[in-house]
Write a protein that holds these residues in place. Structure first.
Motif, PDB file in Angstrom:
ATOM      1  N   ASN A   4       0.825  -1.345  -0.016  1.00  0.00           N
ATOM      2  CA  ASN A   4       0.069   0.050  -0.045  1.00  0.00           C
ATOM      3  C   ASN A   4       0.804   1.345  -0.137  1.00  0.00           C
ATOM      4  O   ASN A   4       1.562   1.749   0.801  1.00  0.00           O
ATOM      5  CB  ASN A   4      -0.946  -0.074   1.181  1.00  0.00           C
ATOM      6  N   PRO A   5       0.843   2.182  -0.962  1.00  0.00           N
ATOM      7  CA  PRO A   5       1.614   3.030  -1.235  1.00  0.00           C
ATOM      8  C   PRO A   5       1.309   4.455  -0.150  1.00  0.00           C
ATOM      9  O   PRO A   5       2.183   5.015   0.288  1.00  0.00           O
ATOM     10  CB  PRO A   5       1.493   3.616  -2.596  1.00  0.00           C
ATOM     11  N   HIS A   6       0.090   4.250   0.422  1.00  0.00           N
ATOM     12  CA  HIS A   6      -0.464   5.321   0.944  1.00  0.00           C
ATOM     13  C   HIS A   6       0.220   5.151   2.606  1.00  0.00           C
ATOM     14  O   HIS A   6       0.163   5.920   3.235  1.00  0.00           O
ATOM     15  CB  HIS A   6      -1.996   5.490   1.089  1.00  0.00           C
ATOM     16  N   SER A   7       0.682   4.065   2.840  1.00  0.00           N
ATOM     17  CA  SER A   7       1.252   3.847   4.125  1.00  0.00           C
ATOM     18  C   SER A   7       2.658   4.323   4.394  1.00  0.00           C
ATOM     19  O   SER A   7       3.263   4.244   5.489  1.00  0.00           O
ATOM     20  CB  SER A   7       0.991   2.199   4.457  1.00  0.00           C
TER      21      SER A   7
END
Lengths: 267, 267
Positions: A4-7
């Motif tokens: 997950n890139p948003h993490s």
């Protein structure tokens, strides 16, 4: 499976490319992840009108505005800058993945002029699409099965568009139309309406949502029989109800529209 | 024309009802307007799992959690509380207008048990839908015409679902499937797959997006021939590509998927 890139909590040392959607234009509907990308960016690329909604920007940020018709050029410029180590944001309105810049960015990636483009740290940050924003303003017309079609024949044959409209109408889907009517092809919207009127009742609910969330917002609830094409332009999303879509007259002249969760056994 | 609710700068003195979407679940993708509604609310209503994502809440906020199958009851409770002067938020995941609580709230409004419900200050605050969030994680599979269908036959006949699938396949739309497969009706997903396999090539790109933006996120890029139904459950959005959807193999095993902006003249 992909991570997950948003993490990610820290910017990577090398350049990156983020494709963001502004949502409908109201800052209260802009995702914090998109806001953060705008803040961290060194290079900001996009169509002039959208950049005005995304700004203001700082003196240390370079802004590359452009006309609306050069999506692929903008995408290539974004990869060049990111591959050179810059932090780059490409700005779309609505959701970047719906008739917007994420597709052009993918096209540029596939055709990569420079193998370094494939190494670029790339994220697409989703946004609230124009159709969903317009729907929310009147209730829940997209509450049941629906489709999202672009009426623009710049890049696809008009015969494909009419065929899709015909089949979507037969399927009794709610239909959200993007790019419904430009000055250059006003007659096509009329042709689409004529086609839909053959399939659906005159009293079918229609929503015209224009510039949702912006200062010049207009939301009109009308019917398939009464729709006025002059109220429709390229900044309008048109939502055509299904046979089941209902209108509720509330207080103060407000009208709500929704498509029920249930569907009858036989029509 | 209707006024823009998001431009209101002060809470009204009487009660209100706001239906919000959490987006995919990552706080970085939650609209500030939804965050503000959660903060201002006195009563918070929703399905248990979503309330856990929306919280924590303050001691002065009352939380009404419930099972997933009582949408209309929750909507009625929300109107009762708001009509009594309370500030009420109904929590959905994704976008509240897509197979979610905004529809049930509209249904409760239409059937209003108490005329006071029609006076309630009601806003739907849109969110990033699960389909758009899943799409963004792999590129832009929804970059061209697409439809969004629920495979659940709890409230609509299975024959309507298969007819819509058939017509959507004929229209060569990208298809996003919600509620694809529950334990109680696992065979229906297999039936839908069989139908799609008759219409589309085995190598058609398929994306399985589960719990996007949450700790247990899973994103799988596969094909129509190779899809494993065991990887699909009610928390999965399944995106089936069109004949034009393309896959790009990038570095580090990452695969991007997009549907081009253009469409060929004749198929």
């Amino acid at each position: 499976m992909q991570t997950n890139p948003h993490s990610r909590t820290q910017a990577k040392p090398r350049g990156w490319l983020r494709v963001i959607g502004l949502g409908p234009g109201d800052p209260a509907l802009l995702a914090p992840a998109a806001r953060a990308a705008l803040s961290e960016a060194e290079e900001i690329i996009g169509y002039r009108t959208y950049l005005q909604l995304a700004g203001p920007f700082r003196d240390d940020q370079r802004v590359h505005d452009s006309d609306n018709r050069v999506e692929l050029e903008r995408a290539r410029q974004a990869f060049q800058l990111a591959a050179a180590g810059r932090r780059v944001v490409v700005v779309s309105s609505g959701d970047p993945g719906v008739f917007a810049m994420a597709t052009a960015v993918m096209e540029a990636l596939e055709q990569a002029e420079d193998p370094a483009w494939r190494q670029v740290d790339l994220d697409i940050i989703p946004g609230i699409s124009a159709a969903h924003a317009a729907a929310a303003r009147v209730g829940a017309p997209l509450g049941h099965d629906f489709c999202t079609l672009s009426l623009s024949d710049n890049l696809k044959p008009w015969s494909v568009i009419t065929r899709r409209l015909q089949l979507a109408a037969e399927a009794d889907l709610v239909i959200a139309l993007y790019n419904p009517r430009s000055r250059a092809r006003a007659h096509q919207f009329s042709e689409a309406l004529a086609l839909l009127r053959e399939q659906r009742a005159p009293e079918t609910a229609v929503i015209l949502g224009r510039s949702i969330g912006r200062a010049d917002e207009q939301v009109i609830v009308t019917t398939l029989a009464e729709i006025d094409p002059a109220q429709v332009d390229m900044r309008t999303v048109v939502i055509i109800g299904s046979s089941q879509t209902r209108v509720i007259d509330a207080t103060e002249g407000r009208r709500w529209v929704y498509t029920p969760r249930w569907y009858p056994e036989e029509r």
